[in-house]
Design an enzyme around this catalytic site. Structure first.
Site, PDB file in Angstrom:
ATOM      1  N   THR A  61      40.695  28.976  54.761  1.00  0.00           N
ATOM      2  CA  THR A  61      41.024  27.722  55.439  1.00  0.00           C
ATOM      3  C   THR A  61      39.887  26.713  55.460  1.00  0.00           C
ATOM      4  O   THR A  61      40.012  25.680  56.100  1.00  0.00           O
ATOM      5  CB  THR A  61      41.467  28.003  56.890  1.00  0.00           C
ATOM      6  OG1 THR A  61      40.438  28.738  57.564  1.00  0.00           O
ATOM      7  CG2 THR A  61      42.765  28.792  56.926  1.00  0.00           C
ATOM      8  N   TYR A  62      38.774  26.985  54.783  1.00  0.00           N
ATOM      9  CA  TYR A  62      37.697  25.985  54.751  1.00  0.00           C
ATOM     10  C   TYR A  62      38.220  24.680  54.134  1.00  0.00           C
ATOM     11  O   TYR A  62      38.853  24.688  53.079  1.00  0.00           O
ATOM     12  CB  TYR A  62      36.513  26.483  53.939  1.00  0.00           C
ATOM     13  CG  TYR A  62      35.603  27.450  54.659  1.00  0.00           C
ATOM     14  CD1 TYR A  62      35.749  27.729  56.011  1.00  0.00           C
ATOM     15  CD2 TYR A  62      34.571  28.098  53.978  1.00  0.00           C
ATOM     16  CE1 TYR A  62      34.910  28.616  56.664  1.00  0.00           C
ATOM     17  CE2 TYR A  62      33.715  28.982  54.618  1.00  0.00           C
ATOM     18  CZ  TYR A  62      33.896  29.233  55.960  1.00  0.00           C
ATOM     19  OH  TYR A  62      33.053  30.121  56.600  1.00  0.00           O
ATOM     20  N   THR A  63      37.938  23.584  54.818  1.00  0.00           N
ATOM     21  CA  THR A  63      38.424  22.251  54.431  1.00  0.00           C
ATOM     22  C   THR A  63      39.901  22.293  54.032  1.00  0.00           C
ATOM     23  O   THR A  63      40.317  21.727  53.021  1.00  0.00           O
ATOM     24  CB  THR A  63      37.563  21.627  53.307  1.00  0.00           C
ATOM     25  OG1 THR A  63      37.464  22.553  52.207  1.00  0.00           O
ATOM     26  CG2 THR A  63      36.174  21.293  53.796  1.00  0.00           C
ATOM     27  N   GLY A  65      41.715  24.489  52.734  1.00  0.00           N
ATOM     28  CA  GLY A  65      42.029  25.069  51.437  1.00  0.00           C
ATOM     29  C   GLY A  65      41.347  24.390  50.267  1.00  0.00           C
ATOM     30  O   GLY A  65      41.319  24.938  49.153  1.00  0.00           O
TER      31      GLY A  65
END
Length: 354
Positions: A61-63, A65
């Site tokens: 889920t960083y940024t 995706g």
């Protein structure tokens, strides 16, 4: 002794070779308001890899995706030579409670999403990102082992969990013949040293390489903040900027600024930057394998990589350690005392009465 990015280290109890600094990709993408655009992220990736770096850290889920998607594009030509680490458990779809958490449904769905976004058919290192005190550890460990047996994941690891739970999980994995945990991510830096109480000693004992996140304490150890930021009225503490995140996290305190003062003094003596001193200090701990550096510009990454060349004097290390010292608490302080050591070594005669 100076290091380079291709001074590879073994990760925990595995035979996997990784660089002594990992490239954090949470800055790849601008969805969170402070990351790097695609072209700038590509420069960061290329700079790191060209220097011999092979250990890249991201999460599903960083940024939103974008971090994984950009890495999927950047690694098209050299995927096999890189160690890609990603994480699961953070909520992927708001409103869907099963799209997050450590349980089996979340685990398998998140890994499939990461494989698509990373444009790969396997993940080198998969972390459980955030412990939730809910899912049975057997469910987690068996699910991770199933993914390893399927070839979708090569190694498994854990982040942000209590030491007692991690050691319990490792013991269960060993007894059941399931894939062991080989790495532990924790927040660790000159400002946050509480991991020295149990987490880092546990990791060394149980065969997990420690991979610190936020080794510069959200930028505080770079010296870019000042005591005036404690009282500035023009700073909005919930506007999504990195400064707002730092203020909300409570890391701008008098104690921490006193630590930064010593970092700056040592940096001046060495002809280095405060960021290089802060990063280099984490590498002095024998339990640490590779801090994760998260730069937004090539200049920042260049500066961070200079930490590998920092060589402290004994006096400088002592000053840094004393400025940032914490109390280990019970039972550590008791067991480290001279009297207790003497008793356990048999150096004292202890009178017994019946």
């Amino acid at each position: 002794m100076s290091l380079t990015l291709d001074t590879y280290r073994l990760l925990g109890r595995s035979g996997l070779r990784v660089s002594p600094l990992a490239l954090g990709a949470a800055t790849f993408g601008t969805e969170w308001g402070w990351g790097a655009e695609q072209d700038e992220a590509r420069k960061l990736f290329d700079l790191y890899v060209e220097r011999g770096g092979n250990f890249i850290d991201t999460a599903s889920t960083y940024t939103n995706g974008s971090s994984e998607r950009l890495l999927g594009e950047f690694t098209r030509d050299n995927r096999e030579s890189l160690v890609l680490a990603t994480k699961y458990t953070t909520l992927r779809r708001p409103g869907d409670p099963n799209s997050g958490g450590p349980h089996r449904k979340s685990l398998f769905a998140s890994v499939e999403a990461s494989l698509r976004q990373l444009n790969t058919d396997y993940i080198d290192l998969l972390y459980l990102h955030v412990w939730d005190f809910t899912t049975p550890v057997e469910e987690i460990l068996r699910g991770m082992d199933d993914l390893v047996r399927q070839g979708k994941v090569l190694y498994v690891a854990i982040s942000n969990a209590p030491a007692w739970q991690v050691s319990r999980m490792q013991a269960i994995a060993d007894l059941r013949g399931w894939s062991p945990l080989v790495a532990l991510q924790i927040g660790y830096n000159l400002i946050e040293r509480t991991g020295e109480r149990d987490l880092i000693p546990m990791a060394r004992e149980m065969g997990l390489g420690v991979v610190p996140w936020s080794p510069l304490a959200g930028g505080v150890l770079t010296g870019k903040y000042s005591r005036s930021d404690l009282t500035r009225a023009d700073v909005v503490r919930d506007d999504g900027t990195r400064k707002a995140v730092t203020l909300a996290g409570g890391t701008l305190t008098e104690r921490n600024f006193a630590i930064v003062d010593v970092v700056k003094e040592v940096a001046t003596e060495l002809g280095r930057t405060p960021a290089q001193v802060g990063l280099a200090w984490t590498l002095q701990n024998p339990g640490v394998t590779a801090p994760v550096v998260g730069a937004r510009t090539p200049a920042q990454l260049e500066d961070n990589l200079g930490a590998l060349e920092v060589d402290f004097t004994a006096s400088q290390l002592t000053r840094l350690n004393e400025a940032s010292a914490i109390e280990l608490g019970f039972p550590h302080d008791l067991l480290a005392g001279d009297a207790m050591r003497a008793v356990t070594r048999g150096d004292l005669v202890v009178e017994t009465r019946r």
